[in-house]
Design a protein around this motif. Structure first.
Motif, PDB file in Angstrom:
ATOM      1  N   SER A  44      15.731  23.762  13.479  1.00 16.22           N
ATOM      2  CA  SER A  44      16.954  24.444  13.029  1.00 16.22           C
ATOM      3  C   SER A  44      16.599  25.748  12.304  1.00 16.22           C
ATOM      4  O   SER A  44      17.481  26.551  12.018  1.00 16.22           O
ATOM      5  CB  SER A  44      17.773  23.538  12.117  1.00 16.22           C
ATOM      6  OG  SER A  44      17.071  23.294  10.921  1.00 16.22           O
ATOM      7  N   LEU A  45      15.318  25.946  12.009  1.00 17.25           N
ATOM      8  CA  LEU A  45      14.856  27.173  11.372  1.00 17.25           C
ATOM      9  C   LEU A  45      14.369  28.157  12.434  1.00 17.25           C
ATOM     10  O   LEU A  45      14.081  27.773  13.558  1.00 17.25           O
ATOM     11  CB  LEU A  45      13.732  26.870  10.382  1.00 17.25           C
ATOM     12  CG  LEU A  45      14.049  25.895   9.252  1.00 17.25           C
ATOM     13  CD1 LEU A  45      12.806  25.640   8.413  1.00 17.25           C
ATOM     14  CD2 LEU A  45      15.181  26.393   8.396  1.00 17.25           C
ATOM     15  N   GLY A  46      14.244  29.420  12.048  1.00 20.05           N
ATOM     16  CA  GLY A  46      13.754  30.445  12.963  1.00 20.05           C
ATOM     17  C   GLY A  46      12.561  31.162  12.367  1.00 20.05           C
ATOM     18  O   GLY A  46      12.420  31.256  11.146  1.00 20.05           O
ATOM     19  N   VAL A  47      11.713  31.688  13.223  1.00 20.95           N
ATOM     20  CA  VAL A  47      10.537  32.437  12.774  1.00 20.95           C
ATOM     21  C   VAL A  47      11.017  33.740  12.147  1.00 20.95           C
ATOM     22  O   VAL A  47      11.748  34.515  12.775  1.00 20.95           O
ATOM     23  CB  VAL A  47       9.573  32.716  13.944  1.00 20.95           C
ATOM     24  CG1 VAL A  47       8.392  33.543  13.483  1.00 20.95           C
ATOM     25  CG2 VAL A  47       9.109  31.420  14.570  1.00 20.95           C
ATOM     26  N   GLU A  48      10.626  33.976  10.881  1.00 22.44           N
ATOM     27  CA  GLU A  48      11.006  35.176  10.139  1.00 22.44           C
ATOM     28  C   GLU A  48      12.523  35.379  10.127  1.00 22.44           C
ATOM     29  O   GLU A  48      13.009  36.485  10.329  1.00 22.44           O
ATOM     30  CB  GLU A  48      10.314  36.417  10.709  1.00 22.44           C
ATOM     31  CG  GLU A  48       8.813  36.422  10.566  1.00 22.44           C
ATOM     32  CD  GLU A  48       8.354  36.658   9.139  1.00 22.44           C
ATOM     33  OE1 GLU A  48       8.930  37.503   8.457  1.00 22.44           O
ATOM     34  OE2 GLU A  48       7.414  35.974   8.731  1.00 22.44           O
ATOM     35  N   VAL A  53      12.500  29.970  17.638  1.00 20.98           N
ATOM     36  CA  VAL A  53      11.770  28.925  16.914  1.00 20.98           C
ATOM     37  C   VAL A  53      10.307  28.944  17.319  1.00 20.98           C
ATOM     38  O   VAL A  53       9.527  28.118  16.856  1.00 20.98           O
ATOM     39  CB  VAL A  53      12.383  27.525  17.169  1.00 20.98           C
ATOM     40  CG1 VAL A  53      13.774  27.453  16.598  1.00 20.98           C
ATOM     41  CG2 VAL A  53      12.367  27.180  18.647  1.00 20.98           C
ATOM     42  N   GLU A  54       9.945  29.878  18.198  1.00 23.09           N
ATOM     43  CA  GLU A  54       8.586  29.930  18.742  1.00 23.09           C
ATOM     44  C   GLU A  54       8.006  31.324  18.588  1.00 23.09           C
ATOM     45  O   GLU A  54       8.714  32.316  18.652  1.00 23.09           O
ATOM     46  CB  GLU A  54       8.635  29.555  20.225  1.00 23.09           C
ATOM     47  CG  GLU A  54       7.289  29.548  20.896  1.00 23.09           C
ATOM     48  CD  GLU A  54       7.425  29.174  22.360  1.00 23.09           C
ATOM     49  OE1 GLU A  54       6.966  29.985  23.180  1.00 23.09           O
ATOM     50  OE2 GLU A  54       7.978  28.110  22.669  1.00 23.09           O
ATOM     51  N   ILE A  55       6.691  31.371  18.393  1.00 21.93           N
ATOM     52  CA  ILE A  55       5.964  32.642  18.347  1.00 21.93           C
ATOM     53  C   ILE A  55       4.631  32.423  19.030  1.00 21.93           C
ATOM     54  O   ILE A  55       4.094  31.305  19.027  1.00 21.93           O
ATOM     55  CB  ILE A  55       5.790  33.148  16.896  1.00 21.93           C
ATOM     56  CG1 ILE A  55       5.275  34.586  16.883  1.00 21.93           C
ATOM     57  CG2 ILE A  55       4.891  32.236  16.093  1.00 21.93           C
ATOM     58  CD1 ILE A  55       5.400  35.266  15.538  1.00 21.93           C
ATOM     59  N   SER A  56       4.087  33.454  19.654  1.00 21.69           N
ATOM     60  CA  SER A  56       2.811  33.307  20.350  1.00 21.69           C
ATOM     61  C   SER A  56       1.934  34.521  20.082  1.00 21.69           C
ATOM     62  O   SER A  56       2.429  35.594  19.758  1.00 21.69           O
ATOM     63  CB  SER A  56       3.037  33.142  21.856  1.00 21.69           C
ATOM     64  OG  SER A  56       3.610  34.301  22.394  1.00 21.69           O
ATOM     65  N   TYR A  57       0.633  34.294  20.235  1.00 23.08           N
ATOM     66  CA  TYR A  57      -0.351  35.360  20.021  1.00 23.08           C
ATOM     67  C   TYR A  57      -1.310  35.369  21.200  1.00 23.08           C
ATOM     68  O   TYR A  57      -1.777  34.317  21.652  1.00 23.08           O
ATOM     69  CB  TYR A  57      -1.113  35.140  18.719  1.00 23.08           C
ATOM     70  CG  TYR A  57      -0.215  35.185  17.514  1.00 23.08           C
ATOM     71  CD1 TYR A  57       0.194  36.402  16.991  1.00 23.08           C
ATOM     72  CD2 TYR A  57       0.251  34.020  16.917  1.00 23.08           C
ATOM     73  CE1 TYR A  57       1.040  36.457  15.894  1.00 23.08           C
ATOM     74  CE2 TYR A  57       1.091  34.065  15.828  1.00 23.08           C
ATOM     75  CZ  TYR A  57       1.483  35.281  15.328  1.00 23.08           C
ATOM     76  OH  TYR A  57       2.327  35.335  14.259  1.00 23.08           O
TER      77      TYR A  57
END
Length: 172
Positions: A44-48, A53-57
């Protein structure tokens, strides 16, 4: 706690991120350009504070992942917008740039306004009046010196009257 490229791949506990088991297999070797994925523990939270809800590198050509430093991982926070964070940052940067240009424009406008007031007051007395007087003197000198009986013509042509009397009545 695997380390690649001198940075830990495991995010700090403060971030609320976990490896995405669905998209990242830590037992498989990844190649340049492939990505390691992270998701928020609480979906239910978000990145920044974003909608994702997902981040990739990605993995770099040098063989290490371009993950953040130990204390600079993005955090999962309450979603405040459906707009992605890079767009928000880009708009913010654009607004800041426009504000700086506007501030500079305002400073230059105030400077030119003060110069304009000074110039209007002094321009008439400093330029217009002297030029007008110079032209008037030039025109008066031309009118006064181009008459036949003027002092200038008499100095240059002293015997004009004598010659005129000698030639009186003769046709050329």
């Amino acid at each position: 706690d695997p380390e690649v490229g001198y940075r830990p791949l495991k995010p700090g506990n403060y971030s609320g991120l976990l490896f995405s088991q669905r998209k990242t297999d830590l037992n498989k070797e990844l190649w340049a350009g492939e990505r390691v994925h992270y998701v928020c523990k609480n979906t239910s939270l978000g990145v920044e504070k974003g909608a994702d809800v997902e981040i990739s590198y990605p993995c770099s050509e040098a063989g290490f992942y371009l993950v953040p430093d130990k204390d600079n991982w993005p955090e999962c926070d309450l979603k405040t917008t459906t707009v992605k964070i890079p767009i928000i940052k880009a708009v913010g940067n654009s607004i800041e740039k426009a504000d700086r240009k506007l501030d500079l424009f305002t400073v230059w406008k105030e400077y030119l306004d003060t110069q304009d007031i000074v110039d209007r007051q002094t321009m008439f007395l400093g330029v217009t009046v002297p030029v007008f007087l110079s032209l008037l003197m030039f025109i008066l000198c031309c009118l006064a010196n181009t008459r036949v009986d003027s002092l200038f013509c008499q100095l240059c042509n002293r015997d004009y009257d004598l010659r005129m009397m000698q030639n009186y009545g003769r046709l050329n």
